[in-house]
Write a protein that holds these residues in place. Structure first.
Motif, PDB file in Angstrom:
ATOM      1  N   VAL A   7      20.864  18.825  47.262  1.00 36.03           N
ATOM      2  CA  VAL A   7      22.172  19.292  47.724  1.00 36.03           C
ATOM      3  C   VAL A   7      22.030  20.672  48.366  1.00 36.03           C
ATOM      4  N   THR A  10      20.502  20.305  51.741  1.00 32.62           N
ATOM      5  CA  THR A  10      21.531  19.844  52.676  1.00 32.62           C
ATOM      6  C   THR A  10      22.430  21.001  53.088  1.00 32.62           C
ATOM      7  N   ARG A  55      27.757  25.874  47.661  1.00 24.58           N
ATOM      8  CA  ARG A  55      27.419  24.817  46.705  1.00 24.58           C
ATOM      9  C   ARG A  55      27.825  25.260  45.320  1.00 24.58           C
ATOM     10  N   LYS A  58      26.462  20.108  42.018  1.00 30.28           N
ATOM     11  CA  LYS A  58      26.019  19.205  43.080  1.00 30.28           C
ATOM     12  C   LYS A  58      27.129  18.971  44.099  1.00 30.28           C
ATOM     13  N   HIS A  72      30.856  15.446  47.491  1.00 30.83           N
ATOM     14  CA  HIS A  72      29.787  15.116  46.553  1.00 30.83           C
ATOM     15  C   HIS A  72      28.993  13.977  47.169  1.00 30.83           C
TER      16      HIS A  72
END
Length: 271
Positions: A7, A10, A55, A58, A72
DNA sequence: CAACGGACCTGCCTGC
DNA sequence: TGCAGGCAGGTCCGTT
């Protein structure tokens, strides 16, 4: 999915591509993922600018003027920034189309992911309000793991995967961290001492830190925001290695189920 | 409360 | 070759 390192990878990948962008429209190709999308999503988001991508656990938080989009990735979610003219593929469920002609595309084959909107402080959202500390936050410590585990009879592995205790540890890194700390994943959480919880805290941080530095582990189908796979980016020492030799003692790595999740360990190195 | 099982989905692999 | 069964990075929810 993505555990915390994926995550975070990303987030780092998309942040420079979406921060400062203004949403002009939203394309949804399914009615929802884990939950139905907020009604009138296009009307809610059109004209808003994304200020930052953050963030929490997650979850990805796209902070806009007047609210926050909470994403999510579930087990199989991916985000990519592409031209909206690129034909959507299978499971490309949502596009946020930006004024500059790019779009953020959310792909999620299993649809365990989520897309929510809140005009309030996202930390107060029911899904986020009860989350434990981030693994690198000083509030997360061996002392915390020890204190909250007293009297608990469930196994230490599901205990450290409980996002109320600390966030970010998923099924892969739970096995990896327990191996590095020499703790039997099936041991009752309440029967692990303070010294070992300190060691486990360090192991969790080491494993997550190495995975983030490598751009996300993982196996199978994870790829970063530019579509580059993270395969073999870090060496998993036990996860998925059933029957293969333990890197410390050479004994065969064992597999069992704990809390309905596959768990990998060395029965000689972990107690 | 804590703990557990089921549920949500699709895809891929194995074995019959 | 086809198909059933099991498994996969998450986590919410209802029941004990």
């Amino acid at each position: 999915m993505p555990e915390l390192p994926e995550v975070e990878t990303t987030r780092r990948g998309i942040a420079p591509l979406v921060e400062g962008k203004t949403i002009v429209s939203v394309v949804t190709r399914v009615v929802g993922l884990r939950w139905p999308f907020p009604p009138h999503l296009g009307a809610i988001l059109a004209g808003r600018t994304i200020y930052t991508v953050e963030r929490r656990a997650k979850y990805l938080l796209l902070r806009c003027d007047g609210g926050t989009l909470i994403l999510h990735l579930g087990m199989t979610g991916h985000l990519r920034v592409v031209s909206p003219r690129v034909p959507p593929g299978c499971h490309d469920h949502v596009d946020l189309v930006f004024a500059d002609g790019s779009c953020l595309r959310f792909n999620d084959s299993r649809r365990f992911g989520a897309l929510l909107w809140t005009s309030d402080d996202p930390a107060l959202h029911p899904l986020l309000a009860g989350l434990g500390p981030e693994p690198f936050d000083e509030a997360m410590s061996g002392e915390r793991l020890y204190r909250l585990s007293r009297g608990r009879k469930n196994a230490v592995k599901p205990y450290i995967m409980d996002q109320r205790i600390l966030v970010g540890v998923g099924n892969i890194y739970a096995s990896e961290a327990l191996f590095r700390a020499g703790i039997d994943p099936a041991r009752a959480a309440g029967r692990v001492g303070l010294v070992r919880y300190r060691r486990l805290t360090a192991a969790i941080r080491e494993v997550l830190d190495a995975a983030i530095a490598a751009g996300g582990t993982t196996i199978r189908d994870f790829s970063d925001s530019e579509g580059r796979p993270g395969y073999f980016a870090i060496q998993l020492q036990v996860y998925g290695r059933t029957g293969e030799p333990c890197l410390h003692c050479g004994e065969a790595i064992r597999q069992r189920r704990l809390g309905q999740r596959s768990t990998y360990f060395c029965r000689f190195c972990q107690h």
